[in-house]
Design a protein around this motif. Structure first.
Motif, short mmCIF file in Angstrom:
data_model
loop_
_atom_site.label_atom_id
_atom_site.label_comp_id
_atom_site.label_asym_id
_atom_site.label_seq_id
_atom_site.Cartn_x
_atom_site.Cartn_y
_atom_site.Cartn_z
N THR A 1 0.81 -1.23 0.00
CA THR A 1 0.00 0.00 0.00
C THR A 1 0.84 1.26 0.00
N GLY A 2 2.15 1.12 -0.09
CA GLY A 2 3.01 2.29 -0.15
C GLY A 2 4.45 1.92 -0.14
N SER A 3 5.46 2.25 0.00
CA SER A 3 6.87 2.19 -0.37
C SER A 3 7.79 1.13 0.24
N PRO A 4 7.50 -0.14 0.45
CA PRO A 4 6.10 -0.59 0.53
C PRO A 4 5.68 -0.71 1.98
N ALA A 5 4.40 -0.69 2.24
CA ALA A 5 3.87 -1.05 3.54
C ALA A 5 2.89 -2.19 3.28
N TRP A 6 3.29 -3.41 3.60
CA TRP A 6 2.48 -4.59 3.30
C TRP A 6 1.31 -4.70 4.28
#
Length: 371
Positions: free
Chosen positions: A177-182
């Protein structure tokens, strides 16, 4: 150029350059121009600003998207900023804009946990949620040679320990969901749809589904979550050609679950290029741990920094992270932060914590370089 999205609103707070100098005043008499000297280092685009874009889509929908991304060379955010603000060399402006970027399941990787994966965390042949995320991140990087991008998915089959019971050969999907955030993807079951008063395992529309899921989560799914908790749900919507699959990001904020709309605020840092007399999006650096004693700038990791890299506590657990893992995660953090301004060639001293204490260094000098 790869964009680093700093998600605002329910995803993260709007970022600002708290420790750098404000944008400097320059020539107050700008001939033949409507541009003005910026007086703040953070700016949110207004409805009128989108009307300055050379893209009709941006004008009409007041947002950027995959069709016209914010770093578009001709019709991106910088093109709007160029018409409003001028700066001097070295100025940085954090611009917040509307981004249409619905969460969906993109590139998927299937992976079966091995005994070596279990052994990495001890003698128990099962993985917890935090351990699974570490495995997922490592597998993706080893397979593709780069960190995952938003919407990338790993379908992990493993023995999963939920805190009380071990479930054998369980398929769990994780989405970046972001740079990354799993984040773990929870797929609604038939019982879940029934609890939401649906006669079939689908919703009649996206809007109806989002409203029902919000109520269901606050009443039944996890009404006592912790502030800042997130959950990604996968659900289906009926249409004549068959059900359509969607995913949605929920965040527990102010003691309630709410979902992230497809259009939401995002923030990017823009640098003033004096030779071009224009703004351009700040670059993404590669950071190399070079050791040594000298550095140009210093940064101390925050609790939020660790969380973005999948750590459960404000430290790097060396039982699960090699030094290479730590260096890679620190690089992600340095690219995403906005407390210090980084230039090509800068050496950044980074202060961080490890667990157990004394098992690894707690400082490192990382040199920034452009790809």
């Amino acid at each position: 150029m790869k964009n680093i999205y700093k998600i605002a609103g329910v995803l993260i707070g709007i970022l600002g350059l708290n420790s750098c100098d404000p944008l400097k005043d320059i020539n107050k008499e700008l001939e033949n121009s409507s541009a003005v000297s910026p007086t703040e280092i953070a700016y949110t685009l207004t409805s009128d600003d989108y009307g300055l874009s050379c893209s009709e889509d941006v004008q009409n929908f007041e947002s950027f998207s995959a069709n016209v991304p914010p770093d578009n060379d001709t019709c991106g955010v910088a093109q709007i900023l160029d018409q409003k603000f001028v700066g001097v060399d070295g100025d940085i402006l954090n611009a917040t804009y509307n981004l249409y970027d619905p969460l969906f399941k993109g590139t998927s990787l299937q992976y079966q946990a091995t005994q070596a994966d279990y052994d990495r965390f001890g003698t128990f042949s099962s993985l917890s949620l935090s351990q699974s995320i570490i495995i997922v991140d490592s597998v993706w990087t080893a397979t593709y040679g780069e960190t995952a991008s938003r919407t990338d998915v790993v379908a992990l089959t493993a023995n999963y320990y939920d805190g009380s019971t071990t479930h054998s050969d369980t398929l769990i999907q994780y989405i970046a969901t972001g740079s990354p955030a799993w984040e773990q993807v929870y797929v609604l079951t038939a019982d879940d749809y029934t609890a939401m008063d649906q006669s079939h395992s689908n919703f009649g529309s996206k809007d109806d589904g989002l409203a029902r899921m919000t109520t269901w989560m606050n009443l039944f799914f996890n009404p006592y979550a912790n502030e800042g908790d997130v959950q990604v749900l996968q659900y289906e919507v009926y249409n004549r050609d068959g059900n359509e699959e969607y995913v949605v990001y929920f965040s527990f904020t102010n003691s309630a679950w709410s979902y992230t709309a497809d259009t939401y605020p995002a923030t990017d840092a823009f640098k003033w290029k004096v030779d071009l007399q224009a703004w351009e999006i700040a670059p993404v650096y590669t950071f190399t741990n070079i050791g040594g004693d000298t550095h140009d700038k210093e940064y101390t990791l925050t609790e939020a920094d660790y969380k973005t890299q999948g750590e459960s506590y404000p430290n790097f657990d060396t039982r699960y992270n090699s030094q290479e893992d730590i260096d890679r995660k620190i690089g992600n953090i340095l690219n995403a932060q906005s407390e210090i301004v980084i230039e090509d060639g800068d050496i950044i001293k980074v202060n961080y914590a490890v667990y157990p204490t004394g098992t690894a260094p707690t400082t490192g000098n990382y040199q920034a370089s452009l790809p």
